[in-house]
Design a protein around this motif. Structure first.
Motif, PDB file in Angstrom:
ATOM      1  N   GLY A 152       0.809  -1.204   0.000  1.00  0.00           N
ATOM      2  CA  GLY A 152       0.000   0.000   0.000  1.00  0.00           C
ATOM      3  C   GLY A 152       0.841   1.252   0.000  1.00  0.00           C
ATOM      4  N   ARG A 153       0.352   2.288  -0.651  1.00  0.00           N
ATOM      5  CA  ARG A 153       1.068   3.554  -0.746  1.00  0.00           C
ATOM      6  C   ARG A 153       0.088   4.698  -0.524  1.00  0.00           C
ATOM      7  N   ASP A 154       0.648   5.843  -0.266  1.00  0.00           N
ATOM      8  CA  ASP A 154      -0.129   7.070  -0.154  1.00  0.00           C
ATOM      9  C   ASP A 154      -1.330   6.904   0.788  1.00  0.00           C
ATOM     10  N   GLY A 155      -2.520   7.081   0.270  1.00  0.00           N
ATOM     11  CA  GLY A 155      -3.711   7.056   1.136  1.00  0.00           C
ATOM     12  C   GLY A 155      -4.140   5.666   1.489  1.00  0.00           C
ATOM     13  N   ALA A 156      -3.445   4.588   1.058  1.00  0.00           N
ATOM     14  CA  ALA A 156      -3.912   3.225   1.303  1.00  0.00           C
ATOM     15  C   ALA A 156      -2.783   2.400   1.882  1.00  0.00           C
ATOM     16  N   ALA A 157      -2.210   2.879   2.997  1.00  0.00           N
ATOM     17  CA  ALA A 157      -1.055   2.221   3.584  1.00  0.00           C
ATOM     18  C   ALA A 157      -1.386   0.829   4.100  1.00  0.00           C
ATOM     19  N   ALA A 158      -2.722   0.624   4.484  1.00  0.00           N
ATOM     20  CA  ALA A 158      -3.117  -0.668   5.031  1.00  0.00           C
ATOM     21  C   ALA A 158      -3.347  -1.683   3.936  1.00  0.00           C
ATOM     22  N   PHE A 227       3.987  -4.233 -11.142  1.00  0.00           N
ATOM     23  CA  PHE A 227       2.580  -3.813 -11.253  1.00  0.00           C
ATOM     24  C   PHE A 227       2.307  -2.629 -10.332  1.00  0.00           C
ATOM     25  N   VAL A 228       1.418  -1.768 -10.788  1.00  0.00           N
ATOM     26  CA  VAL A 228       1.016  -0.604 -10.004  1.00  0.00           C
ATOM     27  C   VAL A 228      -0.508  -0.475 -10.074  1.00  0.00           C
ATOM     28  N   VAL A 229      -1.117  -0.123  -8.938  1.00  0.00           N
ATOM     29  CA  VAL A 229      -2.577   0.179  -8.918  1.00  0.00           C
ATOM     30  C   VAL A 229      -2.737   1.646  -8.565  1.00  0.00           C
ATOM     31  N   THR A 230      -3.442   2.375  -9.396  1.00  0.00           N
ATOM     32  CA  THR A 230      -3.711   3.785  -9.133  1.00  0.00           C
ATOM     33  C   THR A 230      -5.225   4.021  -9.075  1.00  0.00           C
ATOM     34  N   LEU A 231      -5.582   5.185  -8.521  1.00  0.00           N
ATOM     35  CA  LEU A 231      -7.004   5.593  -8.500  1.00  0.00           C
ATOM     36  C   LEU A 231      -7.209   6.489  -9.708  1.00  0.00           C
ATOM     37  N   GLU A 232      -8.088   6.118 -10.593  1.00  0.00           N
ATOM     38  CA  GLU A 232      -8.272   6.856 -11.842  1.00  0.00           C
ATOM     39  C   GLU A 232      -9.736   7.264 -12.002  1.00  0.00           C
ATOM     40  N   PRO A 233      -9.968   8.239 -12.856  1.00  0.00           N
ATOM     41  CA  PRO A 233     -11.359   8.567 -13.181  1.00  0.00           C
ATOM     42  C   PRO A 233     -12.050   7.377 -13.808  1.00  0.00           C
ATOM     43  N   GLU A 234     -13.391   7.282 -13.581  1.00  0.00           N
ATOM     44  CA  GLU A 234     -14.166   6.173 -14.124  1.00  0.00           C
ATOM     45  C   GLU A 234     -13.941   6.095 -15.632  1.00  0.00           C
ATOM     46  N   GLY A 235     -13.763   4.881 -16.126  1.00  0.00           N
ATOM     47  CA  GLY A 235     -13.509   4.718 -17.559  1.00  0.00           C
ATOM     48  C   GLY A 235     -12.015   4.586 -17.868  1.00  0.00           C
ATOM     49  N   GLY A 236     -11.201   4.906 -16.852  1.00  0.00           N
ATOM     50  CA  GLY A 236      -9.773   4.697 -17.035  1.00  0.00           C
ATOM     51  C   GLY A 236      -9.073   5.824 -17.802  1.00  0.00           C
ATOM     52  N   ALA A 237      -7.784   5.620 -17.939  1.00  0.00           N
ATOM     53  CA  ALA A 237      -6.969   6.640 -18.638  1.00  0.00           C
ATOM     54  C   ALA A 237      -5.841   5.917 -19.361  1.00  0.00           C
ATOM     55  N   PRO A 238      -5.283   6.466 -20.440  1.00  0.00           N
ATOM     56  CA  PRO A 238      -4.170   5.819 -21.174  1.00  0.00           C
ATOM     57  C   PRO A 238      -2.897   5.755 -20.339  1.00  0.00           C
ATOM     58  N   ALA A 239      -2.754   6.691 -19.460  1.00  0.00           N
ATOM     59  CA  ALA A 239      -1.560   6.685 -18.607  1.00  0.00           C
ATOM     60  C   ALA A 239      -1.982   7.057 -17.198  1.00  0.00           C
ATOM     61  N   PRO A 243      -3.270   9.030  -7.753  1.00  0.00           N
ATOM     62  CA  PRO A 243      -2.318   8.562  -6.766  1.00  0.00           C
ATOM     63  C   PRO A 243      -2.112   7.052  -6.859  1.00  0.00           C
ATOM     64  N   ILE A 244      -0.893   6.584  -6.587  1.00  0.00           N
ATOM     65  CA  ILE A 244      -0.590   5.165  -6.544  1.00  0.00           C
ATOM     66  C   ILE A 244      -1.042   4.619  -5.191  1.00  0.00           C
ATOM     67  N   VAL A 245      -1.895   3.548  -5.194  1.00  0.00           N
ATOM     68  CA  VAL A 245      -2.354   2.962  -3.932  1.00  0.00           C
ATOM     69  C   VAL A 245      -1.627   1.652  -3.663  1.00  0.00           C
ATOM     70  N   LEU A 246      -1.218   0.938  -4.703  1.00  0.00           N
ATOM     71  CA  LEU A 246      -0.480  -0.322  -4.537  1.00  0.00           C
ATOM     72  C   LEU A 246       0.656  -0.334  -5.571  1.00  0.00           C
ATOM     73  N   THR A 247       1.804  -0.851  -5.128  1.00  0.00           N
ATOM     74  CA  THR A 247       2.901  -0.945  -6.101  1.00  0.00           C
ATOM     75  C   THR A 247       3.824  -2.116  -5.744  1.00  0.00           C
TER      76      THR A 247
END
Lengths: 250, 195
Positions: A152-158, A227-239, A243-247
């Motif tokens: 977990g990273r940033d706002g999702a340390a747990a 692998f990285v998990v980020t919080l993105e706007p609904e529908g996703g984004a090309p890049a 914020p990164i929540v898991l990495t």
């Protein structure tokens, strides 16, 4: 009330000869006065007994027959009317029962239909869950499969994640401890190859903070480094934009 | 208490006279047998009254049927505390008979009440046999009244005239008619209660 003594009024009333205002007043007075009522009754008894001192005379036999027939017929009519009433009641009760039965059946069918749909949906969910687990198990059987930890990273340390990854068979992300995505946002999984994140899917988490995502194999691509998990706007984004929540990278 | 309603299961016991009140009570419970006995007992007693009022035998038979039909239907309403079965059926019969006569009068519109042959025995004319037959219908007790008293009872009770009509008819003061009626009732009462 008139000044006549009530015996006189009672007598005149009993022979049916009282008239005009006297009759109106006497009839109004009668129910309130037991003495007058008794006097009228007494006069009527006297008249009846006097009348019956006349020699008896047999009425026409036809009158008796007609009367007895009338009494008997009336009873038959009454019983037939009762039968008709009973029949009508039964018909009405039957119709009510059919209606109630239909209503219950319709309601029951509707409920059954809803249950069947719910069952089908649950079955589908279970099947989906099962197939995911099976794929995960198959992936784990493969000696070339790697298990990559995500932290977990940033706002999702747990938060914690595990990526079961096979270069040939694809991979499966299992994430825990993620807060539900805020409205209008979703979690996005990125595969990193040659230092560049490539979008490999969007996923949501359940109320327990658990989420998962299956990633198809893409052998044409360069070897995945992480692998990285980020919080993105609904529908996703090309890049990645959020914020990164898991990495998996340190 | 209401008696069970069974055709042919009359609670009236044969062989002994049943009080009229018991017959009416059984009628109220739907007992045909009781009604037959009630009719057989009272119809011959009431028929002379009805015939005397309406005049025609066929009409009288009609009225008699209505009277007993009404008795059958309203038997449940009979209250023995309010009168004997005799008074119950006689009062009813007299009322229905007068109703019939008045209806006929209204229809014909030509009513001029004639003094009844029996109430005016001194009047000349008329068939002797017919008058004898009429006389046979007159209640004994009534025949023993003084003529002026018998006359007002005849006109009121049998002809359906009111006190005012009688006064006009007899050309007597209303008070005199009232007094005669009262005296007639008092005398009748003595006559019917004497042993």
């Amino acid at each position: 009330m008139s000044h006549e003594p009530f015996e006189t009024l009672a007598a005149i009333y009993a022979v049916g000869a009282l008239d005009g205002d006297e009759l109106t007043q006497f009839e109004a007075h009668l129910p309130t006065c037991p003495a007058c009522e008794a006097a009228v009754r007494d006069a009527e008894e006297t008249l009846a007994r006097a009348v019956l001192t006349a020699p008896p005379q047999a009425p026409p036999a036809a009158a008796r027959e007609a009367l007895m027939r009338r009494v008997t017929e009336r009873r038959d009519v009454r019983s037939r009317a009762w039968l008709r009433w009973a029949a009508a009641t039964l018909v009405a009760a039957g119709a009510a029962a059919v209606f109630a039965g239909t209503w219950v059946a319709v309601r029951y069918e509707a409920r059954l239909g809803q249950m069947a749909r719910e069952m089908a949906a649950a079955k589908e969910a279970l099947r989906e869950e099962l197939s995911l687990d099976r794929r995960a198990v198959e992936l784990l059987r493969d000696p070339t499969t790697r298990v990559v930890d995500l932290r977990g990273r940033d706002g999702a340390a747990a938060a914690n994640g595990r990526m079961i990854w096979n270069a040939a068979g694809g991979g499966h992300l299992l994430a825990t401890g993620l807060p539900p995505a805020p409205p209008g946002k979703t979690y996005a999984l990125w595969a990193i190859a040659r230092g560049t994140p490539r979008p490999v899917g969007l996923f949501a988490v359940d109320a327990n903070g658990r989420g998962g995502h299956r990633v198809a194999a893409d052998t044409a691509r360069d070897a995945v480094q992480g692998f990285v998990v980020t919080l993105e706007p609904e529908g996703g984004a090309p890049a990645p934009t959020g914020p990164i929540v898991l990495t998996s990278t340190r | 208490m209401r008696l069970p309603c069974h055709r042919g299961a009359s609670l009236i016991v044969d062989g002994m006279p049943t009080p009229g009140t018991e017959l009416i009570r059984a009628m109220a419970a739907g007992d045909h047998e009781a009604f037959t006995r009630f009719y057989d007992r009272y119809a011959p007693l009431v028929f002379p009254l009805v015939l005397r009022v309406v005049g025609e035998r066929a009409d009288a038979a009609d009225v008699l049927q209505d009277v007993f039909w009404e008795a059958w239907r309203t038997a449940a309403a009979y209250d023995s505390a309010r009168g004997t079965p005799e008074a119950w059926i006689v009062t009813r019969a007299r009322t229905r008979a007068i109703d019939r006569v008045r209806a006929v009068r209204r229809r014909s519109e030509t009513f001029v009440p004639a003094l009844d042959a029996a109430s005016a025995p001194a009047a000349p004319g008329g068939d002797v046999a017919e008058r004898a037959g009429d006389r046979a219908l007159v209640a004994e007790a009534l025949a023993r009244l003084p003529a002026p008293q018998r006359e007002v009872i005849e006109l009121a009770y049998y002809a359906g005239l009111t006190q005012s009509e009688i006064a006009e008819r007899l050309e007597q003061p209303l008070g005199t008619v009232k007094t005669r009626i009262r005296l007639a009732l008092a005398r009748l009462r003595e006559l019917v209660t004497l042993p």
